[in-house]
Enzyme design. Structure first.
Site, mmCIF file in Angstrom:
data_model
loop_
_atom_site.group_PDB
_atom_site.id
_atom_site.type_symbol
_atom_site.label_atom_id
_atom_site.label_comp_id
_atom_site.label_asym_id
_atom_site.label_seq_id
_atom_site.Cartn_x
_atom_site.Cartn_y
_atom_site.Cartn_z
ATOM 1 N N HIS A 138 56.411 25.307 69.504
ATOM 2 C CA HIS A 138 55.635 24.310 68.769
ATOM 3 C C HIS A 138 55.815 22.938 69.426
ATOM 4 C CE1 HIS A 138 55.224 27.362 65.675
ATOM 5 N NE2 HIS A 138 54.559 26.556 64.885
ATOM 6 N N ASN A 187 36.096 49.172 33.067
ATOM 7 C CA ASN A 187 37.137 49.886 32.326
ATOM 8 C C ASN A 187 38.453 49.856 33.113
ATOM 9 O OD1 ASN A 187 36.987 51.807 34.357
ATOM 10 N ND2 ASN A 187 35.749 53.225 33.160
ATOM 11 N N HIS A 214 34.209 41.882 18.874
ATOM 12 C CA HIS A 214 34.169 42.389 20.256
ATOM 13 C C HIS A 214 34.880 43.734 20.389
ATOM 14 C CE1 HIS A 214 31.928 39.848 22.892
ATOM 15 N NE2 HIS A 214 32.470 38.755 22.411
ATOM 16 N N GLN A 249 34.116 36.669 17.316
ATOM 17 C CA GLN A 249 34.992 37.230 18.348
ATOM 18 C C GLN A 249 35.663 38.514 17.885
ATOM 19 O OE1 GLN A 249 34.894 36.185 21.618
ATOM 20 N NE2 GLN A 249 33.226 35.220 20.502
ATOM 21 N N GLU A 259 63.179 22.601 63.249
ATOM 22 C CA GLU A 259 62.928 23.947 62.725
ATOM 23 C C GLU A 259 63.168 25.010 63.798
ATOM 24 O OE1 GLU A 259 59.133 24.110 60.708
ATOM 25 O OE2 GLU A 259 59.876 22.876 59.050
ATOM 26 N N TYR A 312 30.269 43.860 39.694
ATOM 27 C CA TYR A 312 30.335 45.137 38.989
ATOM 28 C C TYR A 312 29.791 44.951 37.573
ATOM 29 C CZ TYR A 312 31.833 49.612 37.295
ATOM 30 O OH TYR A 312 31.825 50.888 36.778
ATOM 31 N N GLU A 314 41.208 31.752 24.813
ATOM 32 C CA GLU A 314 40.003 31.838 25.637
ATOM 33 C C GLU A 314 38.933 30.861 25.113
ATOM 34 O OE1 GLU A 314 38.005 35.525 25.112
ATOM 35 O OE2 GLU A 314 36.788 35.330 26.937
ATOM 36 N N HIS A 315 38.651 30.950 23.812
ATOM 37 C CA HIS A 315 37.700 30.036 23.174
ATOM 38 C C HIS A 315 38.442 29.186 22.154
ATOM 39 C CE1 HIS A 315 35.366 33.802 24.037
ATOM 40 N NE2 HIS A 315 34.552 32.929 24.600
ATOM 41 N N SER A 328 39.194 39.581 24.078
ATOM 42 C CA SER A 328 38.657 38.262 23.738
ATOM 43 C C SER A 328 39.446 37.579 22.618
ATOM 44 C CB SER A 328 37.195 38.430 23.313
ATOM 45 O OG SER A 328 36.564 37.191 23.268
ATOM 46 N N GLN A 351 35.201 54.316 42.335
ATOM 47 C CA GLN A 351 34.506 54.652 43.581
ATOM 48 C C GLN A 351 33.540 53.534 44.007
ATOM 49 O OE1 GLN A 351 34.456 56.377 40.774
ATOM 50 N NE2 GLN A 351 32.402 57.037 40.176
ATOM 51 N N ASP A 405 28.435 31.674 24.707
ATOM 52 C CA ASP A 405 28.292 33.027 25.266
ATOM 53 C C ASP A 405 26.954 33.219 25.942
ATOM 54 O OD1 ASP A 405 30.714 33.898 24.462
ATOM 55 O OD2 ASP A 405 30.004 34.939 22.667
#
Lengths: 431, 431
Positions: free
Chosen positions: A420, A214, A262, A259, A415, A129, A327-328, A237, A191, A361
């Site tokens: 089995h 989003n 962002h 950062q 068991e 996406y 993250e970084h 971020s 969708q 990046d």
């Protein structure tokens, strides 16, 4: 930028404050997303086209939904040739790094006729996406597609919402084509996720969906999880810089801001053992912010989630960095490799004063899709591993099974699973 | 057992029928689960103890919640020594297989001062949920714990609901102790998941929660996902046997039943190119069912989700097996390794007539926690990989960054991220 002395109490306040950024206000959109998912599941293309009309203001048909070679050619004419060259250079590095992640099937055999193994198989179809809107990030296309490509996925399918003119942003098309996307469809939102997860007449179902979006896209992905696989839900971020008195304050400041720009939920934190560095970085930050085009976002982000923390000693600084699990993580200390060995939790670790975060990046090769908001404690960067699955292989000979068959039957009976036990016993019954 | 000719239409009916087993009636329990999660998050031990009193009918306190060494010693006295010996033998194999999955951190350096790498770090704390109730599966304890142990997880924390006598089933304790669990707590249900995810005074928060449970446990795990990591939600079990005319019908029948006995939602499918085999297997199944202790469950499972499919040729049979993507796949053909190369989707693949599925459940070594209900298309067996995370390592020298700094700045500017560009540019500005 605020300077705070690192104490246990401050640390806990900051950790709590950062978690506020978690997108957990999902509830109120769930019904709307469910409705879209169910509509596309039931009415397929028809519903997909209706939502595209409604949300994107674009009429698509079975004939126009898929991007054609002509549209891709047209896109190349509209994109700066120098940018195309840079994309190609970056792709060489990204491919090279991800090729080192490739794993092979293995087996281990013994002379008694046992063979055990692990088979690695690429996923068959993967959906990527790509968000539309004003912020077009070709680097994100490269980073989502390349690990799937290197993994050997048969078909990589991209969906992205069309602009008002019914077209996909040229740079997105160029990046997708350069990375090796096989099919591109002009649909977006929940969708598009539904189409990828359930399939329609125009878009065949995929096995996994990756890529940012989003809140509707994120929620739709979370809802179809299990029916298909998804990547982890991306959060805001972060950068954390660990620095001692040897660090260059101007570089530290510039990296923090990279950062912070962002979005307003981004977080930029410096932890240092040097009060002198803390003060200089704060000054440099103020100097830079005034000149930067995204100064309003930056200032809001710094005010909410930006901190310069002064620690008593490097061990406290490192412990806090591990708890934040950024993250970084940039390490600008006298011996960054030594510091790195003590880091337990971070998405990507940048060592030394020339390893600025944007290098990762765009260009160095490692993936820039990283675990955010403390999840580096248990999640990993997007990688080739995310586009393969494993199967166990078990092959026993009569001789090998005979040696252990009574043990297995005993275990099964303990068991209370007699069928089995029977399936083993039947192979050694009197004939 | 019903015999059906494999056609496109039948195949689609079966695929659709099997998906009906998906647990998607989660909705109605979500509110109850949310209430429990929030209560334990807010009131910690107090709420945890209240729910244990309410749901398990057992009063626990900070002094009794954790299983003591004395309780473990007592459990050993109550468990059959032969079963303990079998557990130990199985553990040797399970450990040995999982040790082959261990991955190492790597780096790649160039003489210009660039170093890129991937650091592998075990998770720090992992929670293993073990269901209570009548069905006690020590094998499941071994399979959940051992990959975490081999991965190098610091602390493995188990929770399991206490019986009415306030104790944990002895065999569960023995299996946990043998596998190397570090802490065991007598709590279960959604409240145990909450304690593991958020932490209480008695139980420290973990990074990941694994292990099967009832619908409340599954739903609680799904809800805390993202705050901590979880394994995939387990579905009903399946076996698919691919066989040609060389297969032994008695073995095939016994193996089909070994999965059908798990529960009424379990599925057992034979796909064969031989009508003669189909008929013989059907007869053998009828013969076995009458003798087995769990015959009612088995019959219900076979009636709902059991099929003997007769295919025109082996390629059709294999294609259908790939579409079903069974949790367990047995291959009983003249050349099982050749057939295996054509298998794309399966959790575990058992080759030849002596590789009965329960061999994998208990003993051979590969994990028995496998992707179910078609998810082998994109999910993998539980493995050491599930208990580590990766961090990217990026280290550039001045020389190396200088060569590419203009490219990176160009890319950043194309994405309109000027602070990103600035963080690179500042390193090469005139001083």
């Amino acid at each position: 930028m605020r300077i705070v002395t690192l104490t246990e109490k401050e640390k806990n306040n900051i950790l709590e404050n950062m978690l506020k950024r978690s997108p957990n206000q999902y509830g109120k959109y769930q019904d709307a997303v469910d409705e879209i998912l169910n509509a596309v599941k039931d009415r397929k293309d028809k519903a997909l086209f209706e939502y595209t009309e409604k949300f994107d203001g674009v009429t698509i048909t079975p004939e126009t939904i898929r991007v054609t070679q002509e549209e891709i050619d047209e896109a190349y004419e509209q994109v700066d040739q120098e940018l195309i060259d840079v994309i190609r250079k970056a792709l060489v590095n990204i491919r090279s790094y991800h090729e080192k992640q490739v794993r092979y099937s293995w087996f281990d055999s013994k002379p008694d006729g046992t063979l055990l193994g692990q088979k690695i198989t690429p996923l068959e179809r993967v959906g990527v996406y790509v968000p539309g809107g004003k912020a077009v990030y070709p680097s994100s296309v490269l980073m989502n597609v390349m690990p799937a490509k290197v993994a050997g996925v048969d078909r990589i399918v991209m969906t992205t919402p069309p602009g008002k003119d019914g077209k996909v942003y040229p740079v997105t098309l160029v990046a997708a084509n350069e990375a090796g996307v096989d099919e591109i469809y002009k649909v977006g939102g929940a969708q598009a996720i539904a189409a990828l997860a359930y399939g329609t007449e125009s878009i065949r179902k995929v096995d996994k969906i990756v890529g940012p979006g989003n809140i509707f896209v994120a929620l739709a992905k979370r809802t179809v999880y299990g029916h298909v696989s998804i990547d982890s839900i991306a959060g805001p971020s972060e950068i954390l810089v660990l620095a001692d008195e040897t660090a260059n304050p101007r570089y530290v400041a510039a990296d923090l801001l990279s950062q912070a720009e962002h979005d307003e939920l981004a977080s930029a934190i410096l932890i240092t053992t040097s009060m002198e560095l803390a003060k200089k970085v704060s000054e440099e930050v103020d100097g830079f912010v005034a000149q930067l085009s995204r100064k309003e976002i930056i200032q809001k982000s710094l005010d909410s989630y930006g901190y310069i923390l002064v620690a008593d000693n490097m061990q406290d600084a490192i412990d806090t960095a591990n708890e934040i699990a950024s993250e970084h993580l940039e390490i600008m200390t006298a011996n960054p490799f030594d510091t790195m060995t003590r880091i337990r939790n971070a998405g990507a670790i940048f060592l030394g004063e020339y390893s600025s975060e944007p290098l990762g990046d765009y260009f160095a090769g490692p993936n820039h899709i990283l675990p955010t908001n403390g999840t580096a404690k248990f999640f990993s960067p997007l990688s080739v591993d995310d586009f393969v699955k494993k199967s166990s292989i078990i092959s026993y000979s009569e001789e090998a099974l005979k040696l252990v068959h009574e043990d297995i039957e005993k275990f099964a009976k303990a068991e209370k699973l007699t069928a089995h036990a029977n399936s083993i016993a039947v192979r050694f019954e009197e004939k």
